[in-house]
Design a protein around this motif. Structure first.
Motif, PDB file in Angstrom:
ATOM      1  N   UNK A  98       0.837  -1.197   0.000  1.00 16.33           N
ATOM      2  CA  UNK A  98       0.000   0.000   0.000  1.00 16.33           C
ATOM      3  C   UNK A  98       0.871   1.246   0.000  1.00 16.33           C
ATOM      4  N   UNK A  99       1.981   1.180   0.767  1.00 15.26           N
ATOM      5  CA  UNK A  99       2.881   2.326   0.840  1.00 15.26           C
ATOM      6  C   UNK A  99       3.487   2.610  -0.533  1.00 15.26           C
ATOM      7  N   UNK A 100       3.958   1.500  -1.165  1.00 19.40           N
ATOM      8  CA  UNK A 100       4.559   1.657  -2.485  1.00 19.40           C
ATOM      9  C   UNK A 100       3.573   2.260  -3.482  1.00 19.40           C
ATOM     10  N   UNK A 101       2.381   1.713  -3.441  1.00 20.06           N
ATOM     11  CA  UNK A 101       1.352   2.167  -4.369  1.00 20.06           C
ATOM     12  C   UNK A 101       1.094   3.655  -4.174  1.00 20.06           C
ATOM     13  N   UNK A 102       0.968   4.039  -2.903  1.00 22.81           N
ATOM     14  CA  UNK A 102       0.663   5.437  -2.607  1.00 22.81           C
ATOM     15  C   UNK A 102       1.804   6.343  -3.045  1.00 22.81           C
ATOM     16  N   UNK A 103       3.060   5.863  -2.837  1.00 16.87           N
ATOM     17  CA  UNK A 103       4.201   6.683  -3.218  1.00 16.87           C
ATOM     18  C   UNK A 103       4.267   6.877  -4.723  1.00 16.87           C
ATOM     19  N   UNK A 104       3.987   5.786  -5.441  1.00 18.24           N
ATOM     20  CA  UNK A 104       3.970   5.899  -6.901  1.00 18.24           C
ATOM     21  C   UNK A 104       2.897   6.861  -7.364  1.00 18.24           C
ATOM     22  N   UNK A 105       1.759   6.746  -6.729  1.00 22.76           N
ATOM     23  CA  UNK A 105       0.644   7.610  -7.104  1.00 22.76           C
ATOM     24  C   UNK A 105       0.991   9.073  -6.849  1.00 22.76           C
ATOM     25  N   UNK A 106       1.776   9.311  -5.788  1.00 27.17           N
ATOM     26  CA  UNK A 106       2.165  10.686  -5.474  1.00 27.17           C
ATOM     27  C   UNK A 106       3.107  11.247  -6.537  1.00 27.17           C
ATOM     28  N   UNK A 111      -2.430  14.698 -12.332  1.00 22.85           N
ATOM     29  CA  UNK A 111      -3.617  15.454 -11.935  1.00 22.85           C
ATOM     30  C   UNK A 111      -4.877  14.610 -11.872  1.00 22.85           C
ATOM     31  N   UNK A 112      -4.714  13.334 -12.258  1.00 25.01           N
ATOM     32  CA  UNK A 112      -5.906  12.477 -12.228  1.00 25.01           C
ATOM     33  C   UNK A 112      -6.180  11.994 -10.811  1.00 25.01           C
ATOM     34  N   UNK A 113      -5.122  12.001  -9.991  1.00 24.35           N
ATOM     35  CA  UNK A 113      -5.261  11.433  -8.650  1.00 24.35           C
ATOM     36  C   UNK A 113      -5.876  12.429  -7.691  1.00 24.35           C
ATOM     37  N   UNK A 114      -6.569  11.875  -6.742  1.00 30.42           N
ATOM     38  CA  UNK A 114      -7.071  12.690  -5.657  1.00 30.42           C
ATOM     39  C   UNK A 114      -5.953  12.774  -4.617  1.00 30.42           C
ATOM     40  N   UNK A 115      -5.287  13.919  -4.597  1.00 28.37           N
ATOM     41  CA  UNK A 115      -4.065  14.053  -3.804  1.00 28.37           C
ATOM     42  C   UNK A 115      -4.310  13.799  -2.316  1.00 28.37           C
ATOM     43  N   UNK A 117      -6.519  12.047  -0.871  1.00 33.38           N
ATOM     44  CA  UNK A 117      -6.803  10.641  -0.570  1.00 33.38           C
ATOM     45  C   UNK A 117      -5.514   9.828  -0.565  1.00 33.38           C
ATOM     46  N   UNK A 118      -4.673  10.089  -1.580  1.00 32.21           N
ATOM     47  CA  UNK A 118      -3.429   9.340  -1.687  1.00 32.21           C
ATOM     48  C   UNK A 118      -2.545   9.610  -0.479  1.00 32.21           C
ATOM     49  N   UNK A 119      -2.475  10.882  -0.075  1.00 32.72           N
ATOM     50  CA  UNK A 119      -1.643  11.223   1.071  1.00 32.72           C
ATOM     51  C   UNK A 119      -2.140  10.524   2.326  1.00 32.72           C
ATOM     52  N   UNK A 120      -3.432  10.439   2.425  1.00 32.92           N
ATOM     53  CA  UNK A 120      -4.035   9.782   3.581  1.00 32.92           C
ATOM     54  C   UNK A 120      -3.679   8.292   3.586  1.00 32.92           C
ATOM     55  N   UNK A 121      -3.758   7.692   2.395  1.00 32.68           N
ATOM     56  CA  UNK A 121      -3.423   6.274   2.294  1.00 32.68           C
ATOM     57  C   UNK A 121      -1.961   6.037   2.671  1.00 32.68           C
ATOM     58  N   UNK A 122      -1.104   6.939   2.200  1.00 32.91           N
ATOM     59  CA  UNK A 122       0.311   6.807   2.500  1.00 32.91           C
ATOM     60  C   UNK A 122       0.540   6.892   4.001  1.00 32.91           C
ATOM     61  N   UNK A 123      -0.093   7.867   4.621  1.00 33.41           N
ATOM     62  CA  UNK A 123       0.052   8.067   6.060  1.00 33.41           C
ATOM     63  C   UNK A 123      -0.396   6.812   6.812  1.00 33.41           C
ATOM     64  N   UNK A 124      -1.488   6.251   6.361  1.00 33.66           N
ATOM     65  CA  UNK A 124      -2.019   5.039   6.999  1.00 33.66           C
ATOM     66  C   UNK A 124      -1.006   3.898   6.926  1.00 33.66           C
ATOM     67  N   UNK A 125      -0.455   3.707   5.720  1.00 31.87           N
ATOM     68  CA  UNK A 125       0.480   2.605   5.516  1.00 31.87           C
ATOM     69  C   UNK A 125       1.726   2.813   6.362  1.00 31.87           C
ATOM     70  N   UNK A 126       2.224   4.052   6.397  1.00 33.72           N
ATOM     71  CA  UNK A 126       3.444   4.344   7.156  1.00 33.72           C
ATOM     72  C   UNK A 126       3.198   4.075   8.638  1.00 33.72           C
TER      73      UNK A 126
END
Lengths: 139, 287
Positions: A98-106, A111-115, A117-126
């Protein structure tokens, strides 16, 4: 004899924990809070992190919450988590992924990503990973 | 033998129908078990958050959230939860009947109505009846997720915040047991103070972190979402239970029908045989 406080941890999907404890430590939005019996009524949001339930001197139960709401009444603590897992149910591989995915998405700034949301996911994984590490050292 | 060909065909066709209803009954039975488990799993959260809201109603907050203020009701919003599919007995029509009765009372009091529908049946029935449906979501399947509902709920909450509606209700079927599903209309907003729990009387308030407005906003939206979601999950369990019962009685009725037809067929066949024999005997005697 130490005063105890009743703790309920529920997530949207199930009841995770219900029982007595000496103290609860939860990741409130403005920093971790420790709650013992007869705490003043408190209502706060939680950020992703670890909720520790100190049952007695020998036993402390760790839980992961992905955010939610904490309510404190003098004799009851309620943790309403969006998602909550017992620490030993945490899946390291899934968290890493999940962390990797979120980092790639960042990195992908198309501009397609919901920034947010992605940051939140990254924070969760970390937070999950950090908690796993701490927990392993503890044993 | 040419006797009773129509009857035999009819029996065969009813047998086919019975096969289908039996299969649907079995499917509904297994799905019902799953949906019931889901319903029980989500109950603690809904209960807990309702409890917190109740506590909150007894606190004396300095900040009064719009969701907690009583207003003169000129227009109400109703979120209607129905099933996506039919063939589940009177489940949906009972709910709509209750809703229509309530709507008649409201219009008698000059209160306007706006609706949001969850599920195919509510969308086609209420929308088809020309009622004002402002939002709808369909095809949520057997394992709905909270995220699917957020849009519909947001439309209603925004209207409430903007003062377009003054009260919000949710209509769904409450799961009592497998045989009984009760159509229910729950009052969601404004949050109403009911009986005062004794240990909570007196003047007190929460400490809020970071501040009252943000926490209450979050909490009240979550509260609404969780109640509506609970309604949906319960309605799902009701749907499967109602379908199971409806299909069981359909299979039983088909069985009864087959027995009756079989009897008629046997009689006709026996009559034809008897007639033939008597004709032969009569013919032999004449020779």
């Amino acid at each position: 004899m130490v005063m105890t406080i009743h703790v309920d941890i529920v997530s949207a999907e199930e009841q995770i924990y219900s029982g007595l404890a000496e103290m609860v430590v939860a990741p409130a939005e403005e920093g971790d809070v420790g709650i013992a019996a007869r705490h003043a009524p408190l209502l706060t949001r939680l950020k992703p992190g670890e909720v520790r339930v100190k049952v007695d001197d020998k036993e402390t139960l760790p839980f992961f919450v992905s955010g939610g709401i904490l309510e404190v009444q003098p004799h009851v603590v309620s943790v309403l988590a969006d998602r909550a897992v017992r620490a030993h149910d945490l899946d390291e591989a899934a968290a890493l992924q999940a962390k990797q995915r979120a980092e790639e998405a960042l990195k992908d700034r198309s501009g397609k990503q919901d920034l947010a949301r992605v940051q939140r996911e990254l924070l969760e994984a970390v937070e999950q990973l950090r908690m796993l590490e701490r927990w392993r050292k503890h044993r | 033998m040419a006797v009773g060909k129509e009857i035999r065909l009819k029996i065969a066709s009813i047998k086919n129908t019975q096969k289908i209803t039996r299969a649907m009954e079995k499917v509904a039975t297994s799905k019902m078990r799953k949906t019931q488990l889901r319903m029980q799993a989500t109950r603690p959260y809904a209960k807990k958050i309702a409890q917190i809201i109740k506590h909150l109603a007894h606190a004396n907050p300095e900040y009064k959230h719009p969701f907690m203020e009583q207003r003169v009701v000129r227009k109400v919003g109703v979120i209607v939860v129905s099933s996506d599919r039919g063939l589940c007995g009177g489940l949906n029509s009972n709910l709509f009947r209750m809703l229509l009765r309530q709507m008649r009372t409201w219009s008698g009091e000059q209160v306007e109505i706006q609706l949001a529908t969850i599920g195919q049946k509510a969308a086609s029935f209420l929308g088809g009846a020309g009622l004002p449906v402002v939002a709808q979501v369909t095809k949520l399947g057997d394992t709905p997720h909270l995220e699917d509902l957020i849009g519909v709920i947001k439309v209603m909450l925004d209207d409430y915040s903007a003062g377009k509606i003054d009260a919000l209700y949710v209509a769904y079927n409450e799961f009592v047991n497998t045989m009984t599903q009760r159509p229910t209309l729950d009052h969601l907003l404004p949050v109403h103070t009911s009986e005062i729990a004794e240990e909570l009387s007196g003047h007190w308030d929460y400490l809020y972190e970071p501040d009252a407005k943000e926490v209450l906003d979050d909490l009240l939206i979550r509260y609404t979402e969780s109640i509506v979601f609970q309604g949906l999950v319960e309605n799902n369990a009701c749907e499967q239970a109602a379908r199971m019962v409806a299909m069981k009685s359909a299979s039983d009725n088909a069985g009864k029908l087959i027995n009756e037809l079989q009897l008629i067929y046997n009689k006709a066949r026996q009559a034809a045989i008897t007639q033939e024999i008597s004709e032969i005997v009569g013919g032999a005697a004449a020779v």
